[in-house]
Design an enzyme around this catalytic site. Sequence first.
Site, PDB file in Angstrom:
ATOM      1  N   HIS B  58       0.840  -1.212   0.000  1.00  0.00           N
ATOM      2  CA  HIS B  58       0.000   0.000   0.000  1.00  0.00           C
ATOM      3  C   HIS B  58       0.868   1.251   0.000  1.00  0.00           C
ATOM      4  O   HIS B  58       1.579   1.535   0.959  1.00  0.00           O
ATOM      5  CB  HIS B  58      -0.922   0.017   1.220  1.00  0.00           C
ATOM      6  CG  HIS B  58      -1.962   1.102   1.165  1.00  0.00           C
ATOM      7  ND1 HIS B  58      -3.003   1.086   0.253  1.00  0.00           N
ATOM      8  CD2 HIS B  58      -2.130   2.238   1.892  1.00  0.00           C
ATOM      9  CE1 HIS B  58      -3.765   2.158   0.429  1.00  0.00           C
ATOM     10  NE2 HIS B  58      -3.254   2.871   1.414  1.00  0.00           N
ATOM     11  N   HIS B  60       0.935   5.552  -1.491  1.00  0.00           N
ATOM     12  CA  HIS B  60       0.527   6.721  -2.275  1.00  0.00           C
ATOM     13  C   HIS B  60       1.819   7.498  -2.532  1.00  0.00           C
ATOM     14  O   HIS B  60       2.232   8.303  -1.697  1.00  0.00           O
ATOM     15  CB  HIS B  60      -0.452   7.602  -1.500  1.00  0.00           C
ATOM     16  CG  HIS B  60      -1.631   6.880  -0.932  1.00  0.00           C
ATOM     17  ND1 HIS B  60      -2.690   6.475  -1.711  1.00  0.00           N
ATOM     18  CD2 HIS B  60      -1.931   6.497   0.322  1.00  0.00           C
ATOM     19  CE1 HIS B  60      -3.592   5.872  -0.946  1.00  0.00           C
ATOM     20  NE2 HIS B  60      -3.155   5.870   0.287  1.00  0.00           N
ATOM     21  N   GLN B  63       2.557  11.258  -1.808  1.00  0.00           N
ATOM     22  CA  GLN B  63       2.575  11.782  -0.437  1.00  0.00           C
ATOM     23  C   GLN B  63       3.992  11.897   0.131  1.00  0.00           C
ATOM     24  O   GLN B  63       4.205  12.547   1.160  1.00  0.00           O
ATOM     25  CB  GLN B  63       1.675  10.936   0.471  1.00  0.00           C
ATOM     26  CG  GLN B  63       0.200  11.064   0.083  1.00  0.00           C
ATOM     27  CD  GLN B  63      -0.736  10.270   0.978  1.00  0.00           C
ATOM     28  OE1 GLN B  63      -0.357   9.785   2.032  1.00  0.00           O
ATOM     29  NE2 GLN B  63      -1.982  10.134   0.545  1.00  0.00           N
ATOM     30  N   TYR B 126      -5.090   7.386  -6.824  1.00  0.00           N
ATOM     31  CA  TYR B 126      -6.376   8.094  -6.950  1.00  0.00           C
ATOM     32  C   TYR B 126      -6.252   9.481  -7.566  1.00  0.00           C
ATOM     33  O   TYR B 126      -7.251  10.198  -7.703  1.00  0.00           O
ATOM     34  CB  TYR B 126      -7.116   8.173  -5.616  1.00  0.00           C
ATOM     35  CG  TYR B 126      -6.369   8.810  -4.461  1.00  0.00           C
ATOM     36  CD1 TYR B 126      -6.314  10.188  -4.308  1.00  0.00           C
ATOM     37  CD2 TYR B 126      -5.754   8.029  -3.494  1.00  0.00           C
ATOM     38  CE1 TYR B 126      -5.654  10.763  -3.235  1.00  0.00           C
ATOM     39  CE2 TYR B 126      -5.098   8.593  -2.416  1.00  0.00           C
ATOM     40  CZ  TYR B 126      -5.047   9.955  -2.287  1.00  0.00           C
ATOM     41  OH  TYR B 126      -4.394  10.524  -1.236  1.00  0.00           O
ATOM     42  N   HIS B 212     -12.126   3.174  -3.219  1.00  0.00           N
ATOM     43  CA  HIS B 212     -11.308   3.834  -2.198  1.00  0.00           C
ATOM     44  C   HIS B 212     -11.671   3.414  -0.786  1.00  0.00           C
ATOM     45  O   HIS B 212     -10.801   3.081   0.025  1.00  0.00           O
ATOM     46  CB  HIS B 212     -11.420   5.357  -2.340  1.00  0.00           C
ATOM     47  CG  HIS B 212     -10.617   6.100  -1.313  1.00  0.00           C
ATOM     48  ND1 HIS B 212     -11.087   6.348  -0.036  1.00  0.00           N
ATOM     49  CD2 HIS B 212      -9.381   6.633  -1.363  1.00  0.00           C
ATOM     50  CE1 HIS B 212     -10.158   7.005   0.651  1.00  0.00           C
ATOM     51  NE2 HIS B 212      -9.122   7.190  -0.136  1.00  0.00           N
ATOM     52  N   GLU B 242     -10.014   2.999   9.104  1.00  0.00           N
ATOM     53  CA  GLU B 242      -8.783   3.630   9.566  1.00  0.00           C
ATOM     54  C   GLU B 242      -9.073   4.538  10.747  1.00  0.00           C
ATOM     55  O   GLU B 242      -8.281   4.643  11.675  1.00  0.00           O
ATOM     56  CB  GLU B 242      -8.142   4.431   8.428  1.00  0.00           C
ATOM     57  CG  GLU B 242      -6.831   5.106   8.823  1.00  0.00           C
ATOM     58  CD  GLU B 242      -6.113   5.781   7.664  1.00  0.00           C
ATOM     59  OE1 GLU B 242      -6.726   5.903   6.586  1.00  0.00           O
ATOM     60  OE2 GLU B 242      -4.949   6.188   7.839  1.00  0.00           O
ATOM     61  N   HIS B 276      -5.502  -0.954   6.383  1.00  0.00           N
ATOM     62  CA  HIS B 276      -5.558  -0.462   7.769  1.00  0.00           C
ATOM     63  C   HIS B 276      -6.360  -1.413   8.674  1.00  0.00           C
ATOM     64  O   HIS B 276      -5.787  -2.052   9.534  1.00  0.00           O
ATOM     65  CB  HIS B 276      -6.124   0.962   7.881  1.00  0.00           C
ATOM     66  CG  HIS B 276      -5.377   1.955   7.091  1.00  0.00           C
ATOM     67  ND1 HIS B 276      -4.030   2.185   7.256  1.00  0.00           N
ATOM     68  CD2 HIS B 276      -5.774   2.809   6.095  1.00  0.00           C
ATOM     69  CE1 HIS B 276      -3.631   3.126   6.404  1.00  0.00           C
ATOM     70  NE2 HIS B 276      -4.658   3.513   5.693  1.00  0.00           N
ATOM     71  N   ASP B 327       2.433   3.341   2.736  1.00  0.00           N
ATOM     72  CA  ASP B 327       1.332   4.294   2.690  1.00  0.00           C
ATOM     73  C   ASP B 327       1.782   5.737   2.420  1.00  0.00           C
ATOM     74  O   ASP B 327       2.040   6.099   1.284  1.00  0.00           O
ATOM     75  CB  ASP B 327       0.547   4.187   4.003  1.00  0.00           C
ATOM     76  CG  ASP B 327      -0.810   4.880   3.955  1.00  0.00           C
ATOM     77  OD1 ASP B 327      -1.109   5.519   2.940  1.00  0.00           O
ATOM     78  OD2 ASP B 327      -1.566   4.782   4.939  1.00  0.00           O
TER      79      ASP B 327
END
Lengths: 461, 461
Positions: B58, B60, B63, B126, B212, B242, B276, B327
């Site tokens: 997982h 992103h 970020q 996303y 999502h 989460e 999560h 993440d």
Amino acid sequence: MTAPFTLAPDLLWLDGRFQHGKAVRVDADGRIAAVVDDPAGGVRLPGRALLPGFVNAHSHAFQRLIRGRTQRRADGEGDTENFWSWREAMYSAALGLTPEDVFDVARWCFIEMMRTGITAVGEFHYLHHQADGRPYADPNELAHRVIAAAESVGLRIALLNVCYVTGGIGHDLGKDQRRFGAASPDAFLDRTRALREHVEASALATVGVAPHSIRAVPRDWLPELDGFAADHDLPLHIHVSEQPAEVDACVAEYGLRPVELLAEDGILGGRLTAIHATHLSDAEVEILGQSGASVCACPTTERDLGDGFLRGRDLLEAGVRVCLGTDSHTSLDFLEEMRLVEYNERLRRRARVVIAGEDGRGGLSVAPPLLEMATAAGARSLGLPAGDIAPGLHADLIAVDLEHPSLLGASADTLGAALTLSATPDVVRDVWVGGVPRLEDRRHPLEEEAAGAFARVATRL
Amino acid sequence: MTAPFTLAPDLLWLDGRFQHGKAVRVDADGRIAAVVDDPAGGVRLPGRALLPGFVNAHSHAFQRLIRGRTQRRADGEGDTENFWSWREAMYSAALGLTPEDVFDVARWCFIEMMRTGITAVGEFHYLHHQADGRPYADPNELAHRVIAAAESVGLRIALLNVCYVTGGIGHDLGKDQRRFGAASPDAFLDRTRALREHVEASALATVGVAPHSIRAVPRDWLPELDGFAADHDLPLHIHVSEQPAEVDACVAEYGLRPVELLAEDGILGGRLTAIHATHLSDAEVEILGQSGASVCACPTTERDLGDGFLRGRDLLEAGVRVCLGTDSHTSLDFLEEMRLVEYNERLRRRARVVIAGEDGRGGLSVAPPLLEMATAAGARSLGLPAGDIAPGLHADLIAVDLEHPSLLGASADTLGAALTLSATPDVVRDVWVGGVPRLEDRRHPLEEEAAGAFARVATRL
């Protein structure tokens, strides 16, 4: 490079934030002379941020030996392991060490500490006697070996000489604790006096007094040990409330919780550091805050041993100075010690930015309090003129690589947070202790020799 | 070095323990051909242990940009920050990115991943549209950039194409979520089909389906998305529980907790990974276990965001496959992800060796389950033939430096524990993906170029 010199990094940690255009002048005696603006002729440190070195306020160097060795359980031995079964394994390692081993293991451990930016250590030293329990010809033999190890590495050391008497309140020492004991307060203090003389001429070593814990020292010994520390202005360290069973035993015997007992007997005060202080009542948090005492959290050890959560924010709000120690060295990453104080609070409170201090930009940030724990609070706990970048303090400094992958993208404003919460420990490139370069580009001159000697001990045991 | 070749390390992770005298034969197609004994003519890897590469289930990638930027609060803004204020900062960063930025940030993030031993990533993607919310001429423009970034680095990628529809159950997308949206299930699935065609010839990229979360996808879209995943045998990933607020909203709207809803609608099953899964009831733990679903824990992110504690042992005992993700990339240290699963349990339960598996020596050790989470469980979650050293699987491998300071003193028997609980991430020296050397002696050939491009984006934003 020999002092005097001026170190001119890209960024300097000063007054709780990273600043451009500042440099540090170091005197020939290894102290910081001044912080100066826009220096000419300084030693440029491009791509580096300069910070005070980290102060590791609680260490048992020899425990580095058992890293990785206590992380299993024999099948059928129950559902989990615990602190007390770990302690048996640790005792077993302690029994096998010769004086040469003590030196070799400590030397390696101290080099590994320096690689994570530690410039001073409080070595909570309780391994005193021969394997059969008799004192060495010089009863401080093993303390001398630990001090020599730190001096060879160039690490500043406060040898916290441990007084260890009982195997539990009112119980004799166990057979496997026979290397730790003290026969009387006088015998212990005589050894401590001799240690002080031993380090008198040392540029790096000092001495402190460390009654092991309420469970290992008779209550009526404490005032004398505290009095000695006060007379000589020495730090006083004691394990406090690491495990619930220890608190229960104290309450059962004395009708007081450990911090309450220390307060009642007048031991609490500015020179005292309570190690761990995990299982505190609200009243004990308040008492600690009012006393001026420090608490030394050892987060990576406390998680490894399943001790429980530090009441980090409660302690800080009560006015307690919180410092940090690597304790059992299950890992040596001082950045991780810092961040766990904040992160364990986030997990428990389901909130972010729980421990925060003024960041010089009109806000509150995690970095100032976490770095203060790792530096100035530790130096105060060990009674060292260090832990900050200010005139008169030891020039114990570390240079952090601003181009390290884990810091890439950080600005002067965000570097503190990126360093304390996100960086890997190999961001530390260079270390000075007392103005002398000790680690250069992550290499310590003794690394290979020390690694070989350590590995030989590890293989034998 | 081009396959076929045979890698002969000092130690090989095989059947849950480190073994001497074993080697791995890699075929010309980049798959593992066989594990062989005492090879002659192999590529010797002295001082190295070889393991399956870590699978980061997982991520992103974008970020990575906000590392260190959300760790403060403006004075007067309350006592702490939280997940929801962090999310605003993250959205703000997302709005500023051009397609070139998306490539540059992902490429750097993927190199940083590889440095901690990650050989495959599940990119939960996303960020789809232009900054004003309109689709790009090719609606998969940004997904292509992320895939290209992984391919340039040589990282295996499962692009988990995210379906994002609502800003909360029954609410339109927020203004700052305008780059994420999907107009209809058909529109989303058309894009997913096109992505599958796009990666058809890729040696490294695959595609998955990612509604999502319950809060961001209408309940009646879920069966169609799940059906598509089932028809094409694709992994199905969804954020679950989460934050407590998210669970409360689900209960308020549907009278069911998130996992109960997924079960009721027939979405739970072996292809599903719940990301999560922090706030689970006992019943939900059981349901997950019976369903064959995976849970992806993201421990360093969950601690950073103050999400709460994973019910790690409960999940494993219920039969849930737990895998790991980095993440938000607040740090990139996959060893820390592993150890937090065990260490957070130790802190909560006040016990040691809580998560343990058979160690081939008649006992139970932490290393087998933690490494299984980091490798085979992740590969299963992403639908990849990888995550283990066995014939037919991708030759995605990492070499660990046995002489690294943090591992010094470890033997074959204790190395697993030392690696998972004590090592720093720079123990990873070399990385192969699909039998191709990608990181050699910690250097990636693109590192400097990628770092420069990333730093330019970070400075601009």
